[in-house]
Design an enzyme around this catalytic site. Structure first.
Site, PDB file in Angstrom:
ATOM      1  N   ARG A  75       0.823  -1.218   0.000  1.00 50.83           N
ATOM      2  CA  ARG A  75       0.000   0.000   0.000  1.00 50.83           C
ATOM      3  C   ARG A  75       0.856   1.268   0.000  1.00 50.83           C
ATOM      4  NH1 ARG A  75      -5.346  -1.132   0.269  1.00 50.83           N
ATOM      5  NH2 ARG A  75      -6.039  -2.998   1.377  1.00 50.83           N
ATOM      6  N   ILE A 135     -11.718  -6.579  -4.083  1.00 55.43           N
ATOM      7  CA  ILE A 135     -12.881  -7.407  -3.726  1.00 55.43           C
ATOM      8  C   ILE A 135     -14.063  -6.519  -3.342  1.00 55.43           C
ATOM      9  CG2 ILE A 135     -11.463  -9.353  -2.970  1.00 55.43           C
ATOM     10  CD1 ILE A 135     -12.387  -8.573  -0.053  1.00 55.43           C
ATOM     11  N   ASP A 136     -13.803  -5.220  -3.091  1.00 54.09           N
ATOM     12  CA  ASP A 136     -14.886  -4.325  -2.643  1.00 54.09           C
ATOM     13  C   ASP A 136     -15.789  -3.863  -3.780  1.00 54.09           C
ATOM     14  OD1 ASP A 136     -13.641  -4.557  -0.243  1.00 54.09           O
ATOM     15  OD2 ASP A 136     -12.903  -2.505  -0.138  1.00 54.09           O
ATOM     16  N   MET A 178     -15.963  -8.000   4.384  1.00 57.07           N
ATOM     17  CA  MET A 178     -15.078  -6.863   4.098  1.00 57.07           C
ATOM     18  C   MET A 178     -15.792  -5.750   3.333  1.00 57.07           C
ATOM     19  SD  MET A 178     -11.206  -8.057   3.356  1.00 57.07           S
ATOM     20  CE  MET A 178     -10.034  -8.158   4.706  1.00 57.07           C
TER      21      MET A 178
HETATM   22  O1  F6P Z   1      -9.822  -2.909  -0.289  1.00 53.98           O
HETATM   23  C1  F6P Z   1      -9.882  -4.255  -0.081  1.00 53.98           C
HETATM   24  C2  F6P Z   1      -9.905  -4.586   1.381  1.00 53.98           C
HETATM   25  O2  F6P Z   1      -9.886  -5.993   1.489  1.00 53.98           O
HETATM   26  C3  F6P Z   1     -11.072  -4.013   2.163  1.00 53.98           C
HETATM   27  O3  F6P Z   1     -12.255  -4.732   2.010  1.00 53.98           O
HETATM   28  C4  F6P Z   1     -10.529  -4.065   3.558  1.00 53.98           C
HETATM   29  O4  F6P Z   1     -11.219  -3.166   4.359  1.00 53.98           O
HETATM   30  C5  F6P Z   1      -9.105  -3.679   3.357  1.00 53.98           C
HETATM   31  O5  F6P Z   1      -8.779  -4.090   2.042  1.00 53.98           O
HETATM   32  C6  F6P Z   1      -8.131  -4.297   4.317  1.00 53.98           C
HETATM   33  O6  F6P Z   1      -6.873  -3.777   4.041  1.00 53.98           O
HETATM   34  P1  F6P Z   1      -5.470  -4.352   4.534  1.00 53.98           P
HETATM   35  O7  F6P Z   1      -5.071  -5.463   3.612  1.00 53.98           O
HETATM   36  O8  F6P Z   1      -4.538  -3.193   4.376  1.00 53.98           O
HETATM   37  O9  F6P Z   1      -5.657  -4.805   5.927  1.00 53.98           O
END
Ligand code: F6P
Length: 374
Positions: A75, A135-136, A178
């Site tokens: 990220r 996935i969102d 999620m």
């Molecule tokens: O954006 C995809 C996602 O899986 C969301 O649904 C979730 O809130 C987030 O990523 C979790 O992020 P991370 O992998 O940084 O914990």
């Protein structure tokens, strides 16, 4: 014969099933058009640190059905990347590595954050084409995102399986799905799995209304309920607080006001952690039924991509190479019905595709008697 071009590829943001299918779609189509392909590991960090991953006939073979991403992801943001414990703007490093590797184009496969980062690099003059994945399913201007279909299968299966145990124990079972900002996955899996209550971020809920719906089921002899709740679902008061803070951030007149609003949003998010467990307790008190929570978490992002995601990734990936060959840059390859269409990255970045309150899925859920908490 097309002029030989060299393409770089990264996958960035949270992983999702179908990323390898997308890498393969881009890679194979590029190779067969006479282009060279270089992967960079771990998202934008790989570009900054020149972490190359060779993509050729051998490395692209056998990855179609594999979950995750062979390139790795992250990220990191080009303008704020942690290097040796320090936050640095590494945009210039990325531009230099783009030139050093003699890239003619860069493909960024990612979601909302990736599009904002890609736009920054487009503005610096890089030739970028993006593919929507998450996935969102919340990337703007595309009908579908790579990964959603598989996650929908996984979450639906979970909701299916929770029915028999909730029924046996006469319990409320809350499945947390999620989606911090958009409720597509929860709504889809909730409808497909026949959840009795579906709570999504776009429709703030009233716990008393949720409890009333559960009690009404008990009154009619059904002493169990399945609640599908999105990570980011909020009650009415919290929803108003989030809205006000987001408004303050948007309308901030200076840096300080913006920072304060951002901090406020962060505090609200921190306080919201564990909300599903609190909701379970509240529903127990309001209904006198036992409640249990199942947090599906990262299971939804793992494993073999569905045929639908493999197909989508291949369609969008191959179209991406056509656009590059035609010299079309600064666009995302959006899914439109059976086809694909380039849309400006500038129109995607910073915009989320939320569930409209009058969406047909919402209407159908209401028509089959599902409580949406409002
Ligand atoms: O954006 C995809 C996602 O899986 C969301 O649904 C979730 O809130 C987030 O990523 C979790 O992020 P991370 O992998 O940084 O914990």
């Amino acid at each position: 014969m097309a002029k030989t071009k060299r393409i770089g590829i990264i996958t960035a943001g949270g992983d999702s099933p179908g990323l390898n299918a997308a890498i393969r779609g881009v890679g194979k189509a590029a190779l067969s058009s006479g282009m060279e392909v270089i992967g960079f590991r771990d998202g934008f960090r790989g570009l900054a640190e020149n972490l190359r991953y060779p993509l050729d006939k051998t490395t692209l073979a056998g990855i179609l059905t594999i979950g995750g991403t062979i390139l790795g992801t992250g990220r990191d943001k080009p303008h704020r990347m942690e290097i040796n414990g320090e936050l640095r703007d590494v945009t210039d490093l990325i531009l230099r590595n783009y030139d050093r590797n003699k890239l003619d184009a860069l493909v960024c496969i990612g979601g909302g954050g990736t599009h904002k980062n890609a736009l920054r690099l487009v503005d610096k003059g890089l030739n970028i084409v993006t593919l929507p994945k998450t996935i969102d399913n919340d990337v703007a201007l595309t009908d579908a995102t790579i990964g959603f279909d598989t996650a929908l299968d996984i979450a639906t299966e979970a909701v299916d399986r929770l029915h028999s145990t909730a029924h046996s124990h006469h319990r409320i079972i809350i499945a947390e799905i999620m989606g911090h900002r958009a409720g597509w996955l929860t709504l889809g899996a909730g409808i497909a799995g026949g959840a009795d209550v579906i709570l999504i971020p776009e429709i703030p809920y009233d716990p008393r209304k949720v409890a009333a719906a559960i009690r009404a089921r008990s009154k009619h002899g059904t002493n169990f309920s399945i609640v599908a709740v999105a990570e980011g679902a909020v009650d009415g008061d919290t929803g108003l607080a989030f809205e006000a803070a987001a408004r303050r951030k948007k309308n901030a007149k200076n840096k300080l006001e913006k920072q304060n609003a951002k901090r406020e949003l962060q505090d609200l998010t921190t306080r919201h952690n564990g909300n599903t467990l609190r909701l379970a307790k509240e529903l127990e008190e309001l209904t006198n039924l036992e409640a249990r929570v199942t947090i599906l978490g990262y299971v939804q992002r793992g494993g073999t991509p569905s045929p639908g995601d493999r197909l989508l990734a291949t369609r969008l990936g191959t179209m991406c190479v056509e656009l590059i060959a035609d010299g079309v840059f600064g666009v995302m390859v959006a899914a439109r019905g059976e086809g694909a269409k380039p849309v400006p990255i500038a129109d995607v970045a910073g915009n989320l595709k939320m569930v409209p309150k009058d969406h047909t899925w919402i209407q159908s859920a209401r028509r089959v008697g599902t409580c949406l908490g409002d």
